[in-house]
Design a protein around this motif. Sequence first.
Motif, PDB file in Angstrom:
ATOM      1  N   LYS A 112     -13.222 -92.260 -46.622  1.00 14.04           N
ATOM      2  CA  LYS A 112     -14.528 -92.840 -46.313  1.00 14.04           C
ATOM      3  C   LYS A 112     -14.826 -94.002 -47.267  1.00 14.04           C
ATOM      4  CE  LYS A 112     -18.327 -90.737 -47.528  1.00 14.04           C
ATOM      5  NZ  LYS A 112     -19.386 -89.756 -47.724  1.00 14.04           N
ATOM      6  N   ARG A 113     -14.462 -93.835 -48.552  1.00 16.47           N
ATOM      7  CA  ARG A 113     -14.716 -94.890 -49.549  1.00 16.47           C
ATOM      8  C   ARG A 113     -13.503 -95.812 -49.709  1.00 16.47           C
ATOM      9  NH1 ARG A 113     -20.089 -95.048 -50.007  1.00 16.47           N
ATOM     10  NH2 ARG A 113     -20.945 -92.968 -50.382  1.00 16.47           N
ATOM     11  N   ARG A 114     -12.519 -95.664 -48.814  1.00 14.05           N
ATOM     12  CA  ARG A 114     -11.284 -96.471 -48.837  1.00 14.05           C
ATOM     13  C   ARG A 114     -10.639 -96.463 -50.232  1.00 14.05           C
ATOM     14  NH1 ARG A 114     -14.425 -99.595 -45.420  1.00 14.05           N
ATOM     15  NH2 ARG A 114     -13.688 -99.562 -43.271  1.00 14.05           N
ATOM     16  N   GLY A 115     -10.636 -95.276 -50.849  1.00 20.53           N
ATOM     17  CA  GLY A 115      -9.959 -95.138 -52.137  1.00 20.53           C
ATOM     18  C   GLY A 115     -10.655 -95.843 -53.278  1.00 20.53           C
ATOM     19  N   ARG A 116     -11.971 -96.071 -53.143  1.00 22.62           N
ATOM     20  CA  ARG A 116     -12.697 -96.723 -54.247  1.00 22.62           C
ATOM     21  C   ARG A 116     -13.938 -95.923 -54.600  1.00 22.62           C
ATOM     22  NH1 ARG A 116     -10.728-101.576 -55.573  1.00 22.62           N
ATOM     23  NH2 ARG A 116      -9.203-102.435 -54.119  1.00 22.62           N
ATOM     24  N   CYS A 117     -14.398 -96.118 -55.866  1.00 24.02           N
ATOM     25  CA  CYS A 117     -15.603 -95.437 -56.332  1.00 24.02           C
ATOM     26  C   CYS A 117     -16.808 -95.981 -55.567  1.00 24.02           C
ATOM     27  CB  CYS A 117     -15.772 -95.678 -57.834  1.00 24.02           C
ATOM     28  SG  CYS A 117     -17.407 -95.257 -58.453  1.00 24.02           S
ATOM     29  N   ALA A 118     -17.726 -95.086 -55.141  1.00 24.32           N
ATOM     30  CA  ALA A 118     -18.893 -95.505 -54.363  1.00 24.32           C
ATOM     31  C   ALA A 118     -19.813 -96.388 -55.217  1.00 24.32           C
ATOM     32  CB  ALA A 118     -19.656 -94.277 -53.882  1.00 24.32           C
ATOM     33  N   ASN A 119     -19.771 -96.208 -56.531  1.00 24.00           N
ATOM     34  CA  ASN A 119     -20.696 -96.924 -57.418  1.00 24.00           C
ATOM     35  C   ASN A 119     -20.115 -98.251 -57.907  1.00 24.00           C
ATOM     36  OD1 ASN A 119     -23.082 -97.124 -59.050  1.00 24.00           O
ATOM     37  ND2 ASN A 119     -21.806 -96.548 -60.809  1.00 24.00           N
ATOM     38  N   CYS A 120     -18.914 -98.201 -58.546  1.00 27.68           N
ATOM     39  CA  CYS A 120     -18.381 -99.410 -59.183  1.00 27.68           C
ATOM     40  C   CYS A 120     -17.193-100.003 -58.413  1.00 27.68           C
ATOM     41  CB  CYS A 120     -17.957 -99.107 -60.622  1.00 27.68           C
ATOM     42  SG  CYS A 120     -16.470 -98.105 -60.733  1.00 27.68           S
ATOM     43  N   ALA A 151     -14.192 -99.204 -58.366  1.00 28.90           N
ATOM     44  CA  ALA A 151     -12.875 -99.117 -59.019  1.00 28.90           C
ATOM     45  C   ALA A 151     -11.955 -98.285 -58.114  1.00 28.90           C
ATOM     46  CB  ALA A 151     -13.004 -98.453 -60.378  1.00 28.90           C
ATOM     47  N   ARG A 152     -10.651 -98.605 -58.176  1.00 29.96           N
ATOM     48  CA  ARG A 152      -9.696 -97.862 -57.342  1.00 29.96           C
ATOM     49  C   ARG A 152      -9.597 -96.414 -57.816  1.00 29.96           C
ATOM     50  NH1 ARG A 152      -5.524 -99.238 -54.168  1.00 29.96           N
ATOM     51  NH2 ARG A 152      -4.202 -97.759 -55.276  1.00 29.96           N
ATOM     52  N   ILE A 153      -9.571 -95.486 -56.858  1.00 27.68           N
ATOM     53  CA  ILE A 153      -9.372 -94.068 -57.183  1.00 27.68           C
ATOM     54  C   ILE A 153      -7.979 -93.697 -56.704  1.00 27.68           C
ATOM     55  CG2 ILE A 153     -10.140 -91.719 -56.663  1.00 27.68           C
ATOM     56  CD1 ILE A 153     -12.985 -92.821 -56.614  1.00 27.68           C
ATOM     57  N   SER A 154      -7.222 -93.061 -57.595  1.00 21.23           N
ATOM     58  CA  SER A 154      -5.800 -92.813 -57.345  1.00 21.23           C
ATOM     59  C   SER A 154      -5.569 -92.074 -56.032  1.00 21.23           C
ATOM     60  CB  SER A 154      -5.230 -91.997 -58.505  1.00 21.23           C
ATOM     61  OG  SER A 154      -3.981 -91.478 -58.133  1.00 21.23           O
TER      62      SER A 154
END
Length: 283
Positions: free
Chosen positions: A86-94, A96-99
Amino acid sequence: MLDLSPTLIYPLAAFVGLCLGSFLNVVIARLPVMLMRGWRAEAREALELPEEHNEPFNLVTPRSICPACEAPIAWHDNIPVIGWLKRRGRCANCHARISPQYPLVELAGGALAFAVAVLFGATWQGVFILGACLALLAMAVIDLRTQLLPDSLTLPLLWAGLLYQLLFQPLMLESAVIGAMAGYLTLWSFYWAFKLITGKEGMGYGDFKLLAALGAWMGWQYLPLLLILSAGVGAVLGILIQLALPRLRGAPMPFGPYLALAGWIALLAGEPLMAVYGSFFLV
Ligand SMILES: [Zn+2]
């Protein structure tokens, strides 16, 4: 255990596996930090340094945060796989890529639970086998990331293997005890032979304990197969990785993930494999 139709059991098992995979992500991220903190505290005590005061850190506290911006992760972003997609592998806030490790571990958990449900049905034996498969998953990823195979995972897996035999195949208990001892001793001997010849350490004590645990789950008869599988896969993957990523040439390769892979194969497809293996080597 439960008399449910496969159409219900299989998706249910996959769903439970995804959620357990999500919990494994927490274990994978936090257990090494918890161990490091423990070792630091012990070292400071031995050196008679004042105690450090840290915020509590365990598998439950603190809540999950983004490693980059420390924003708490909302429950709906924490739903296995879907939250990450849903967040395309990124933090909803900043942003940043999430592994991708997070959804991959969750998917692996779901796939293992599905396979166990197909092979063992809704039985207590299946619950034990799934527990072993998931413990191996946590160990494989922790070893890949940190080169550690924590005693707090390998040793309970060994005891659980003996309990499994006692409960479900008491006639196998003797092979299981021999399997645990011989598993440890085999890699221990390799380690010392390698060290005496080359002066280098080829693997760690965690690897001996992991093979001991697999020996308890499978019985000593499976040890040659486990070693052939893990060394074979390890050699092939090791060469491929070094060809694809030359910067990793000469870097230490953890052996735990290959043992875990061999463990999954043996736990889930052991009997047919032993038949094939036997027809090749024991004629
Ligand atoms: Zn963030």
